[in-house]
Design a protein around this motif. Sequence first.
Motif, PDB file in Angstrom:
ATOM      1  N   LYS A 139       0.214  -1.011   0.149  1.00 42.88           N
ATOM      2  CA  LYS A 139      -0.058  -0.155   0.117  1.00 42.88           C
ATOM      3  C   LYS A 139       0.726   1.319  -0.091  1.00 42.88           C
ATOM      4  O   LYS A 139       0.709   2.205  -0.649  1.00 42.88           O
ATOM      5  N   VAL A 183     -17.456   6.809  -8.475  1.00 46.13           N
ATOM      6  CA  VAL A 183     -16.345   6.128  -7.523  1.00 46.13           C
ATOM      7  C   VAL A 183     -15.984   7.214  -7.294  1.00 46.13           C
ATOM      8  O   VAL A 183     -15.920   7.585  -5.969  1.00 46.13           O
ATOM      9  N   ASP A 212     -10.156   8.272  -5.024  1.00 39.76           N
ATOM     10  CA  ASP A 212      -9.732   7.069  -4.310  1.00 39.76           C
ATOM     11  C   ASP A 212      -9.194   5.457  -5.850  1.00 39.76           C
ATOM     12  O   ASP A 212      -9.920   4.737  -5.310  1.00 39.76           O
ATOM     13  N   SER A 271      -7.706   3.860  -5.493  1.00 39.03           N
ATOM     14  CA  SER A 271      -7.161   2.190  -4.854  1.00 39.03           C
ATOM     15  C   SER A 271      -9.126   0.896  -4.651  1.00 39.03           C
ATOM     16  O   SER A 271      -8.638  -0.019  -4.561  1.00 39.03           O
ATOM     17  N   GLY A 272      -9.715   1.842  -5.033  1.00 35.24           N
ATOM     18  CA  GLY A 272     -11.745   1.229  -5.050  1.00 35.24           C
ATOM     19  C   GLY A 272     -11.552   0.810  -6.618  1.00 35.24           C
ATOM     20  O   GLY A 272     -12.735   0.315  -6.524  1.00 35.24           O
ATOM     21  N   LYS A 305     -10.256  -1.366  -8.897  1.00 35.63           N
ATOM     22  CA  LYS A 305     -10.075  -2.598  -9.084  1.00 35.63           C
ATOM     23  C   LYS A 305     -11.882  -3.319  -8.677  1.00 35.63           C
ATOM     24  O   LYS A 305     -11.745  -4.483  -9.691  1.00 35.63           O
ATOM     25  N   GLY A 306     -12.004  -3.138  -7.583  1.00 33.66           N
ATOM     26  CA  GLY A 306     -13.255  -3.643  -7.068  1.00 33.66           C
ATOM     27  C   GLY A 306     -14.542  -2.785  -7.910  1.00 33.66           C
ATOM     28  O   GLY A 306     -15.844  -3.613  -7.718  1.00 33.66           O
ATOM     29  N   LYS A 307     -14.401  -1.773  -8.689  1.00 35.92           N
ATOM     30  CA  LYS A 307     -15.641  -0.551  -8.669  1.00 35.92           C
ATOM     31  C   LYS A 307     -15.861   0.040 -10.048  1.00 35.92           C
ATOM     32  O   LYS A 307     -16.523   0.097 -10.337  1.00 35.92           O
ATOM     33  N   CYS A 308     -15.195  -0.350 -10.981  1.00 38.54           N
ATOM     34  CA  CYS A 308     -14.859  -0.247 -12.403  1.00 38.54           C
ATOM     35  C   CYS A 308     -14.630  -1.619 -13.447  1.00 38.54           C
ATOM     36  O   CYS A 308     -13.649  -1.727 -13.525  1.00 38.54           O
ATOM     37  N   SER A 349      -1.877  -1.726 -10.364  1.00 41.01           N
ATOM     38  CA  SER A 349      -2.588  -0.273  -9.813  1.00 41.01           C
ATOM     39  C   SER A 349      -1.987   0.488  -9.868  1.00 41.01           C
ATOM     40  O   SER A 349      -2.507   1.324 -10.541  1.00 41.01           O
ATOM     41  N   TRP A 354      -4.656   7.519  -2.721  1.00 37.42           N
ATOM     42  CA  TRP A 354      -4.601   6.416  -3.057  1.00 37.42           C
ATOM     43  C   TRP A 354      -5.017   6.256  -1.535  1.00 37.42           C
ATOM     44  O   TRP A 354      -4.107   6.038  -0.581  1.00 37.42           O
ATOM     45  N   GLU A 405      -8.379   5.176   1.631  1.00 36.28           N
ATOM     46  CA  GLU A 405      -9.379   5.943   2.359  1.00 36.28           C
ATOM     47  C   GLU A 405      -8.525   7.281   3.104  1.00 36.28           C
ATOM     48  O   GLU A 405      -8.693   8.153   3.473  1.00 36.28           O
TER      49      GLU A 405
END
Length: 512
Positions: free
Chosen positions: A146, A314, A332, A334-335, A337-340, A440, A503, A505
């Motif tokens: 991270k 997002v 953000d 970092s999100g 990969k899970g939301k796009c 990433s 990158w 929260e």
Amino acid sequence: MHPSLVVGFAVAIIAYLALQFLLHGTQSKREPCILETTVPFFDSAIGILRHRANYLSNLRSKYRMSIYTLRMPFQRLYVVHAPNLIQTIQSKANAATFIPNLLDFGMLFSGLNEQSQRTLRDAFGVQGNGFTMSVHKYLLSGPSLKAATRAAVDRLSASVPNHFEDDRQGGLLELVRHELTLALTGAIYGPENPYDDPDVEASWRDFLPGISHLLYSPCPSVTARKALNARTRVIHAFRKYFQTGGHLQAFPMIAEMYETNKSHGLALDEAAKMEMATSLAMLSSGAVTTFWLLFHILSDPDVMMATREELHAVAKLESTSDNSVPRTKVLDLSGIKGKCPTLVAMLNETLRYHSTVINIKQVQHDTTLGDQYLLKKNGIVMIPGESVHHNVDIWGPSADTFDHHRFLSPDSKKKLSTTSAFRPFGAGATMCPGRHFSTSVILSLVAMVVLQYEVLPLQGQWIAPTKRNADLWNAMPKPDWDIDVRLSKMRVEENPVEWRFAWGEDAVKNLF
């Protein structure tokens, strides 16, 4: 005919027959069959020089064989295409039989002297590959991954607005390569990053073409003089970096690897050479992957619109005490990969379609593969990822075409979890431990470009470059030519916005 010509012709015939006799006389009938040969022991080297990254795929298309043998001077190459044989090689039962063989490659292009090579072979044989273990430790998962990703994203966020100017023109590959080089190396090498020096960055680019010469040329000091001189300049920069303690301010992985190399007995000059391997791991494929991903997104208006909509969904609007214009949106990264899903599906299809990664292992003792094929001790097993990625039995009749929607389907998503179907990062012990870090950062750069710029090809339409001259050693094939583009800042008449990128929260909260 002149007597000397007759003698020369006779000698050539005798040599040819002798090589054919030696070739077939030293090949067991139980080994995978040898492909037809014109110049015994040298056909493969000639084929690689002529066809480069396409060599093995051309053989796959021509012969349609599950496994075959290529013979080179003093070396057997067993090329495996069939998924069932690949699974057998990668099984835990064969973990001690087929050993990853990347050390020699790294030492070769890094320029280590013979004493250092012996030192590392002995040390790695007893203690394991220190480089791979360090990358696994720091970049595979957890807080250190991270931290490294955040550092790279911060560099991109600060750099992109300065370099991607409104109405900027240039080669798409060149633009993204420069940004990724500074972001990735800056995150790892810290504030004293040698690549912040434009001359060092340029020297690295000049060195890359020399790798093929180091692998295949009988006299690389002649055929790759410019590249080897460039390598010397990069190594000199790293020697100065370690001498002045630059590694002590870097990502902790660098200091640990340096101390490990010193404990093995490497002098400072030789330890500096090992950073050529670290640099190649970071820089060999990322920019090329980004180029192809952007090409496929930018050349399809529907995909680009879907990608932008997902990214906007997002993002969050920054709260302010007034009604200032333009407003600021924070993303953000970092999100994503899970939301796009569209963006991630495009990345996976880019990796599947373009990747030419080759998994290389050495046979530790005579063994029988699949109860049928004899593989001799010290032979090299080569598993071309392209054979899996373009297998119609795995991916259906569209395996040889780029399908923008492939990885939006549940069936294709399931295949991502098995290296028998999806292996752009290799497999097993050699699977790239820095894959989460690199992907990433790649997705972050693509998101910044897609949200902030209109990118148009100067020639008026998007035309995919060929990849005939791509290098066999690289996991992603470089295009034969760059695409000249014009960048224009996104202009929104109603409710204009400015973008901030972060990158994690915690980083986002700090912006409010």
